[in-house]
Design a protein around this motif. Structure first.
Motif, short mmCIF file in Angstrom:
data_model
loop_
_atom_site.label_atom_id
_atom_site.label_comp_id
_atom_site.label_asym_id
_atom_site.label_seq_id
_atom_site.Cartn_x
_atom_site.Cartn_y
_atom_site.Cartn_z
N ARG A 174 0.86 -1.17 0.00
CA ARG A 174 0.00 0.00 0.00
C ARG A 174 0.91 1.23 0.00
NH1 ARG A 174 -1.82 0.14 4.84
NH2 ARG A 174 -0.91 -1.80 5.54
N LEU A 175 0.89 1.95 -1.07
CA LEU A 175 1.75 3.12 -1.16
C LEU A 175 0.92 4.36 -0.88
CD1 LEU A 175 3.79 2.39 -4.41
CD2 LEU A 175 4.42 1.93 -2.05
N THR A 176 1.45 5.21 -0.04
CA THR A 176 0.82 6.50 0.19
C THR A 176 1.82 7.56 -0.25
OG1 THR A 176 -0.22 5.57 2.16
CG2 THR A 176 -0.33 7.94 1.90
N PHE A 187 2.86 11.55 -0.47
CA PHE A 187 2.66 12.77 0.30
C PHE A 187 3.06 14.00 -0.51
CE2 PHE A 187 2.95 9.45 3.44
CZ PHE A 187 1.89 9.75 4.28
N ARG A 226 -10.32 -0.83 3.60
CA ARG A 226 -9.45 -1.42 4.63
C ARG A 226 -8.50 -0.35 5.13
NH1 ARG A 226 -7.28 -3.86 0.61
NH2 ARG A 226 -8.82 -2.75 -0.50
N SER A 231 -8.44 3.08 3.98
CA SER A 231 -7.80 3.97 4.94
C SER A 231 -6.28 3.90 4.76
CB SER A 231 -8.17 3.57 6.37
OG SER A 231 -7.63 2.31 6.67
N PHE A 232 -5.64 4.96 5.09
CA PHE A 232 -4.18 4.99 4.99
C PHE A 232 -3.66 6.02 5.98
CE2 PHE A 232 -4.23 8.83 2.35
CZ PHE A 232 -5.49 8.74 1.78
N ARG A 233 -2.47 5.75 6.45
CA ARG A 233 -1.89 6.58 7.49
C ARG A 233 -1.35 7.87 6.89
NH1 ARG A 233 1.51 4.31 12.56
NH2 ARG A 233 1.61 6.28 13.68
N VAL A 234 -1.66 8.96 7.53
CA VAL A 234 -1.22 10.25 7.01
C VAL A 234 -0.40 11.04 8.02
CG1 VAL A 234 -3.04 10.50 5.29
CG2 VAL A 234 -3.45 11.25 7.62
N PHE A 258 2.71 10.53 11.22
CA PHE A 258 3.70 9.61 11.77
C PHE A 258 4.35 10.22 13.00
CE2 PHE A 258 3.35 9.08 7.22
CZ PHE A 258 3.07 7.73 7.12
N LEU A 315 5.53 14.66 9.24
CA LEU A 315 6.05 14.41 7.90
C LEU A 315 7.39 15.11 7.69
CD1 LEU A 315 2.77 14.83 5.81
CD2 LEU A 315 3.86 12.71 6.54
N ARG A 347 12.01 14.58 5.33
CA ARG A 347 10.65 14.76 4.85
C ARG A 347 10.12 13.41 4.37
NH1 ARG A 347 5.66 17.31 4.42
NH2 ARG A 347 4.67 16.45 2.58
N VAL A 348 8.98 13.04 4.89
CA VAL A 348 8.34 11.80 4.43
C VAL A 348 7.71 12.07 3.07
CG1 VAL A 348 6.50 10.14 4.88
CG2 VAL A 348 7.88 11.00 6.77
N VAL A 349 8.08 11.27 2.10
CA VAL A 349 7.54 11.47 0.75
C VAL A 349 6.62 10.33 0.34
CG1 VAL A 349 9.44 12.88 -0.07
CG2 VAL A 349 9.61 10.39 -0.25
N LEU A 350 6.70 9.24 1.05
CA LEU A 350 5.99 8.04 0.61
C LEU A 350 5.77 7.18 1.84
CD1 LEU A 350 5.34 6.72 -2.23
CD2 LEU A 350 7.47 5.46 -1.96
N ALA A 351 4.76 6.38 1.79
CA ALA A 351 4.61 5.36 2.83
C ALA A 351 4.29 4.04 2.15
CB ALA A 351 3.50 5.73 3.80
N ILE A 352 4.94 3.01 2.57
CA ILE A 352 4.66 1.67 2.05
C ILE A 352 4.04 0.87 3.19
CG2 ILE A 352 5.67 -0.44 1.11
CD1 ILE A 352 7.84 1.24 -0.12
N ASN A 353 2.84 0.41 2.94
CA ASN A 353 2.10 -0.28 4.00
C ASN A 353 2.07 0.53 5.28
OD1 ASN A 353 1.80 -2.24 2.14
ND2 ASN A 353 2.98 -3.80 3.20
N ASP A 354 1.87 1.81 5.12
CA ASP A 354 1.77 2.77 6.23
C ASP A 354 3.07 2.97 6.99
OD1 ASP A 354 -0.88 3.25 5.66
OD2 ASP A 354 -1.61 1.68 6.99
#
Lengths: 400, 319
Positions: free
Chosen positions: A206-208, A210, A400, B40-43, B45, B241, B272-279
């Motif tokens: 799952r890529l988010t 930003f 999810r 849903s996804f984490r935004v 941290f 972030l 700086r957080v630019v991406l999240a993989i599996n949150d």
């Protein structure tokens, strides 16, 4: 039978038995009467000696009214269950100002009912069929610069594929599939094959992102598997006296891409096969363990199932298990094919097939056998069963 | 054809085309967003509570500028304890760092040890009170405004190995312990934010030379008796972030060889957080470091600089 009757009969045969490519029907759609909706309730009412099928929409205060028989008086086939009402109710609705529109009775999904009430299948699922085919397959020996244009091919096969929406799986089996080419009697016969495609419900990643507004992007990895049992090949590459038999094959598969109903896919397979090869003339036998991989594409270009593209790129490395233990050979090739439904006979589709490919193998027991073979196939197939292709996409994933 | 009987009125009502409703999306948990598809996804941290692995490349300057690449490890844990309310609200921010630092496995310097700078445990405990005040036990007691948050800064078990820039002699420094008192005039009270002025003590040992040589390894003890002054500025946004951390320390100290000397070090990092993989957050960062190595034995003072940028993978240790 006079000439007019004869013409009418032939017209009936042509219209009833041949279903032309649906784009032609789509062009006529603007002028034809409306059809009752298969998915909405139907009300049957008797007016005098006639029975009508009625479907009303309260929002538009409009009723579609269709006769309950064919133009010639024969009963309608493939109808939805109707609920009987009274003529008084029908008259009351008409007196209340509801619009009554002449219409054609409903037809099941994948079927079409014409103005005369005749119903015929207009979508086809070619992944569920038993087919018989005949065509032309010239032979080209690149090494010897020879061509044999007088080769006729006959093929048959059974395949079935069904979606298990709850498990997000598509199962596919093939069996009794084969062909024979005359007059050099090259032949192939597969007893049974099974493949499972799976649509993963959980993304592997799952890529988010930003950049600006955070957004989620899911990457799925759809892993399936498959197997083959007893695949016989006689005179491969037109090498007389050579018989190859794949005892069994097992592979894992990654569906790199697949459509929402898992009907179309781009699939990468990697597996292992156990094989034997015999030279009838010299009584020599060879046995192989064959790692192999294949990139397969299968696309149905329209939802009605009329245009099909198939192709693959394959590679295998047979490893000898006999007295030349460990010696490796190579096989590789690609193939692309197109199949078009151009008519249906009694709702059984008739297809035109064209296929081309190139095959290489240096594992044939005969040293004089040509390792290269150009494969060109064109012909016709008649498919039995081939039910209507329905929209059966997988249910959307819950959040999810 | 199967048939049945109903009144026409009921049928007319039944023929109404139903309009399916749109189900409402469930509310996303805190720190999570939910998109239109209900996923849903984490935004946000917590960069203070995660295991962070990073790879960085850049340049370093010792005897001269040269390309440099290193691996970084950081296991951090942040607790925020609150008690009291309103003006009496006190917040302790406890930042723990375990096994923190960088390593260059491809540069073997001291006794086969790669170049590295690792600290076994490092912490800062900062106490933020909503209303800072100072009480004198006079009669009656006197309460005065005290515009500083207080805290403690400490580190134990630091190991630094490398080549001393001036003569390229192998060098290993053991930072036995460092501790100091912090004063924060910013008093932000926000996680990961502070302007901390520190004064403390530290004890380090320098090991110089090569045990295989005749001279062997020579040891220099360095003690800063509350003469180590530091300044740290750190900030992060509410979503965690973006974060920045700048720290500088000057530590005049007494050395067992050569008497009083001056050491200094500084570091700066922005990420700086630019991406999240599996949150789990993936961040880009830039980092700079400076060290003034005090004179030791017959060696002159030396300076080294690191300038790096890299990519870090964070594993959040708390939802």
């Amino acid at each position: 039978m006079d000439r007019k009757t004869c013409v009418e009969l032939w017209s009936f045969v042509l219209v009833a038995l041949l279903v032309c490519i649906p784009s032609a029907m789509a062009e006529d759609a603007g002028t034809e009467p409306p059809h009752l909706d298969w998915d909405q309730p139907v009300w049957c009412v008797k007016l005098g000696d006639k029975t009508l099928r009625v479907q009303c929409d309260q929002a538009t205060r409009r009723c579609l009214v269709a006769p309950d028989t064919q133009a010639g008086g024969q009963p309608l086939r493939r109808l939805q269950e109707c609920t009987w009402g009274r003529q008084a109710d029908f008259d009351q609705a008409r007196d209340l100002g509801w619009t009554m529109v002449d219409a054609v009775a409903e037809a099941p999904p994948g079927w079409y009912r014409d103005e005369k009430g005749r119903v015929f299948q207009v979508t086809f699922d070619l992944l569920k069929r038993f087919y018989l085919g005949a065509g032309w397959q010239p032979g080209f020996a690149l090494a010897h610069e020879e061509a044999d244009l007088a080769r006729v091919r006959f093929d048959l096969g059974f395949e079935a594929s069904w979606l298990s929406a709850g498990d997000r799986d598509r199962h596919a089996i093939r069996g009794l599939e084969g062909f024979v080419v005359i007059d050099d009697l090259e032949a192939q016969a597969l007893l049974f094959a099974y493949d499972l495609s799976h649509a993963s419900a959980r993304p592997v990643l799952r890529l988010t992102t930003f950049f600006g507004q955070p957004r989620r992007h899911d990457l799925f990895m759809d892993i399936g598997w498959g197997m083959r049992l007893l695949d016989l090949h006689v005179h491969p590459h037109r090498a007389e006296g050579i018989i190859g038999l794949e005892f069994g094959e097992l592979h894992a598969a990654w569906d790199i891409w697949q459509s929402a109903d898992l009907y179309d896919h781009l699939r990468l397979e990697a597996g292992l096969a156990a094989e034997g090869m015999w030279d009838v003339d010299s009584d020599e036998a060879r046995y192989f363990l064959t790692p192999q991989s294949r990139l397969e594409a299968r696309f149905c270009l329209d939802r009605k199932g009329f245009h099909h593209l198939r192709g693959d790129i394959r590679w295998a490395m047979p490893i000898r298990l006999d007295r030349a233990f460990g010696q490796t050979r190579s096989r590789a090739g690609f193939r692309a094919g197109y199949e078009l439904i151009f008519a249906a006979v009694n709702d059984q589709p008739l297809t035109f097939v064209v296929e081309a490919g190139l095959d290489y193998r240096d594992d044939l027991a005969r040293i004089e056998a040509d390792p290269w073979e150009v494969q060109i196939i064109t012909g016709l197939r008649l498919s039995f069963w081939a039910p209507a292709r329905l929209d059966e996409d997988l249910p959307a994933l819950a959040g999810r | 054809m199967r048939t049945g009987h109903h009144s026409a009125a009921a049928l007319l009502a039944a023929w109404l085309l139903a309009v399916p409703g749109t189900p409402a999306l469930a509310e996303a948990p805190e720190c999570y967003a939910r998109d239109a598809q209900g996923r849903s996804f984490r935004v946000c941290f917590d960069p203070g509570t995660e295991l962070r692995l990073a790879a960085a490349g850049g340049a370093s300057c010792a005897s001269g500028w040269a390309g440099s690449a290193e691996l970084q490890l950081d296991l951090v844990w942040r607790d925020r304890l609150q008690y009291g309310e309103a003006d009496d609200l006190v917040t302790w921010q406890l930042d723990h760092r375990f096994a923190t630092g960088w390593i260059r496995p491809w540069e073997l310097d001291f006794e086969g040890l790669p170049s590295l700078d690792l600290t076994a445990y490092e912490a800062s405990y900062v106490r933020h009170s909503s209303a800072g005040y100072l009480v004198f036990p006079s009669s009656p007691p006197t309460r005065l405004l005290f515009p500083l948050d207080l805290g403690v800064d400490l580190a134990v078990g630091r190991v630094r190995a490398g080549i001393r820039p001036t003569d390229e002699r192998s060098w290993l420094q053991l930072g036995a312990a460092r501790a100091g008192v912090l004063f924060d005039p910013w008093r932000s009270g926000r996680p990961g934010c502070g302007l901390e002025i520190g004064l403390g003590a530290r004890y380090d040992l320098d090991l110089l030379g090569d045990p295989r040589l005749e001279d062997g390894v020579q040891v220099v003890h360095r003690v800063s008796p509350f003469t180590a002054a530091s300044l740290r500025f750190r900030i992060q946004d509410d979503a965690g972030l973006t974060a920045a951390d700048v720290r500088a320390e000057v530590f005049p100290h007494w050395a067992s060889q050569g008497g009083w000397a001056l050491g200094a070090e500084a570091s700066a990092r922005v990420q700086r957080v630019v991406l999240a993989i599996n949150d789990e957050p993936i961040s880009i960062f830039a980092e700079a470091g400076y060290d003034r190595l005090p004179p030791a034995l017959d060696l002159e003072a030396a300076h080294s600089v690191r300038l790096l940028a890299g990519l870090a993978i964070g594993i959040q240790l708390r939802d």
